[in-house]
Write a protein that holds these residues in place. Structure first.
Motif, mmCIF file in Angstrom:
data_model
loop_
_atom_site.group_PDB
_atom_site.id
_atom_site.type_symbol
_atom_site.label_atom_id
_atom_site.label_comp_id
_atom_site.label_asym_id
_atom_site.label_seq_id
_atom_site.Cartn_x
_atom_site.Cartn_y
_atom_site.Cartn_z
ATOM 1 N N SER A 112 64.919 57.067 6.329
ATOM 2 C CA SER A 112 63.505 57.399 6.464
ATOM 3 C C SER A 112 62.693 56.148 6.144
ATOM 4 O O SER A 112 63.250 55.145 5.722
ATOM 5 N N PRO A 113 61.375 56.224 6.296
ATOM 6 C CA PRO A 113 60.551 55.053 5.969
ATOM 7 C C PRO A 113 60.390 54.836 4.464
ATOM 8 O O PRO A 113 59.807 53.856 4.047
ATOM 9 N N PHE A 114 60.927 55.752 3.666
ATOM 10 C CA PHE A 114 60.806 55.628 2.224
ATOM 11 C C PHE A 114 61.985 54.824 1.662
ATOM 12 O O PHE A 114 63.095 54.907 2.163
ATOM 13 N N PRO A 115 61.759 54.088 0.580
ATOM 14 C CA PRO A 115 62.862 53.322 -0.003
ATOM 15 C C PRO A 115 63.955 54.264 -0.522
ATOM 16 O O PRO A 115 63.638 55.308 -1.098
ATOM 17 N N ALA A 155 62.216 62.196 2.012
ATOM 18 C CA ALA A 155 62.675 61.985 3.386
ATOM 19 C C ALA A 155 62.765 63.313 4.130
ATOM 20 O O ALA A 155 62.360 63.414 5.292
ATOM 21 N N ALA A 156 63.274 64.352 3.473
ATOM 22 C CA ALA A 156 63.381 65.663 4.109
ATOM 23 C C ALA A 156 62.000 66.186 4.495
ATOM 24 O O ALA A 156 61.808 66.735 5.595
ATOM 25 N N THR A 157 61.014 65.985 3.635
ATOM 26 C CA THR A 157 59.644 66.413 3.925
ATOM 27 C C THR A 157 59.069 65.634 5.102
ATOM 28 O O THR A 157 58.356 66.183 5.945
ATOM 29 N N TRP A 158 59.380 64.350 5.166
ATOM 30 C CA TRP A 158 58.905 63.515 6.272
ATOM 31 C C TRP A 158 59.450 64.039 7.599
ATOM 32 O O TRP A 158 58.725 64.139 8.579
ATOM 33 N N TYR A 159 60.733 64.408 7.642
ATOM 34 C CA TYR A 159 61.314 64.960 8.868
ATOM 35 C C TYR A 159 60.736 66.333 9.189
ATOM 36 O O TYR A 159 60.521 66.662 10.358
ATOM 37 N N GLU A 160 60.485 67.158 8.171
ATOM 38 C CA GLU A 160 59.930 68.488 8.406
ATOM 39 C C GLU A 160 58.572 68.418 9.076
ATOM 40 O O GLU A 160 58.207 69.307 9.846
ATOM 41 N N TYR A 161 57.815 67.378 8.778
ATOM 42 C CA TYR A 161 56.492 67.225 9.390
ATOM 43 C C TYR A 161 56.593 67.261 10.910
ATOM 44 O O TYR A 161 55.737 67.824 11.579
ATOM 45 N N GLY A 162 57.652 66.693 11.461
ATOM 46 C CA GLY A 162 57.800 66.636 12.917
ATOM 47 C C GLY A 162 57.794 68.004 13.564
ATOM 48 O O GLY A 162 57.074 68.247 14.531
ATOM 49 N N TYR A 163 58.584 68.925 13.048
ATOM 50 C CA TYR A 163 58.645 70.237 13.698
ATOM 51 C C TYR A 163 57.645 71.236 13.136
ATOM 52 O O TYR A 163 57.316 72.210 13.802
ATOM 53 N N LYS A 164 57.116 70.997 11.932
ATOM 54 C CA LYS A 164 56.128 71.926 11.381
ATOM 55 C C LYS A 164 54.704 71.595 11.806
ATOM 56 O O LYS A 164 53.886 72.486 11.990
ATOM 57 N N GLU A 165 54.391 70.313 11.925
ATOM 58 C CA GLU A 165 53.024 69.888 12.243
ATOM 59 C C GLU A 165 52.936 69.008 13.490
ATOM 60 O O GLU A 165 52.088 69.228 14.338
ATOM 61 N N GLY A 166 53.793 68.004 13.567
ATOM 62 C CA GLY A 166 53.682 67.013 14.636
ATOM 63 C C GLY A 166 53.822 67.592 16.036
ATOM 64 O O GLY A 166 52.943 67.417 16.892
ATOM 65 N N ILE A 167 54.928 68.287 16.297
ATOM 66 C CA ILE A 167 55.150 68.838 17.637
ATOM 67 C C ILE A 167 54.112 69.902 17.988
ATOM 68 O O ILE A 167 53.551 69.864 19.084
ATOM 69 N N PRO A 168 53.788 70.852 17.088
ATOM 70 C CA PRO A 168 52.729 71.808 17.440
ATOM 71 C C PRO A 168 51.393 71.139 17.770
ATOM 72 O O PRO A 168 50.700 71.552 18.704
ATOM 73 N N ARG A 169 51.033 70.084 17.046
ATOM 74 C CA ARG A 169 49.785 69.367 17.358
ATOM 75 C C ARG A 169 49.872 68.682 18.714
ATOM 76 O O ARG A 169 48.908 68.660 19.479
ATOM 77 N N MET A 170 51.029 68.077 18.997
ATOM 78 C CA MET A 170 51.199 67.442 20.305
ATOM 79 C C MET A 170 51.100 68.477 21.424
ATOM 80 O O MET A 170 50.476 68.227 22.454
#
Length: 142
Positions: free
Chosen positions: A67-70, A82-97
């Motif tokens: 992930s982008p985190f150290p 890192a898990a939260t960063w990936y969750e953003y994709g399917y919980k927020e990112g894709i629905p917004r797109m």
């Protein structure tokens, strides 16, 4: 007069955009002039076609994926940031797109990782129900 590097940049961009033809490129090398085509080959008169794709892989990553985190987790513990960063994709990112694509009237090809779809089948169905194309991706190497 432009040098060869400028010529390659200009004609490369124009040819990728489909604005000029191959014959015009060949003639431009000798004449030094590039003219945009005034006739369209697309049924609706378009002169530029853009292909948009969306990647649906969040949720399909292995535990403690990069992930982008150290990396600061001790072995055996789940990397929650890192898990939260990936969750953003399917919980927020894709629905917004999807909402943005709908507002703009755009349909996209969505490359879907199988394990992400298995974990988020409702989102995968929503993508298809909104009229987007589903393109499966082989994620056996993951």
């Amino acid at each position: 007069m432009s040098d060869r590097r400028d010529f390659i940049k200009q004609t490369g961009l124009l040819s990728m955009a489909g604005i000029i033809g191959v014959n015009q490129l060949a003639n431009a090398e000798t004449t030094g002039k590039v003219y945009a085509s005034t006739r369209s080959k697309w049924a609706d008169g378009s002169r530029l076609v853009v292909s948009a794709t969306m990647l649906f892989e969040a949720g399909g990553q292995p535990d403690n994926a990069p992930s982008p985190f150290p990396p600061n987790m001790k072995p055996g513990y789940k990397d929650l940031p890192a898990a939260t960063w990936y969750e953003y994709g399917y919980k927020e990112g894709i629905p917004r797109m999807l909402d943005n694509w709908d507002k703009l009237g755009i349909k996209v090809t969505t490359h879907m990782v199988g394990s992400a779809v298995l974990k988020n089948p409702v989102l995968a169905k929503e993508i298809v129900d909104r009229g987007h194309e589903a393109s499966p991706r082989n994620d056996l190497e993951r």
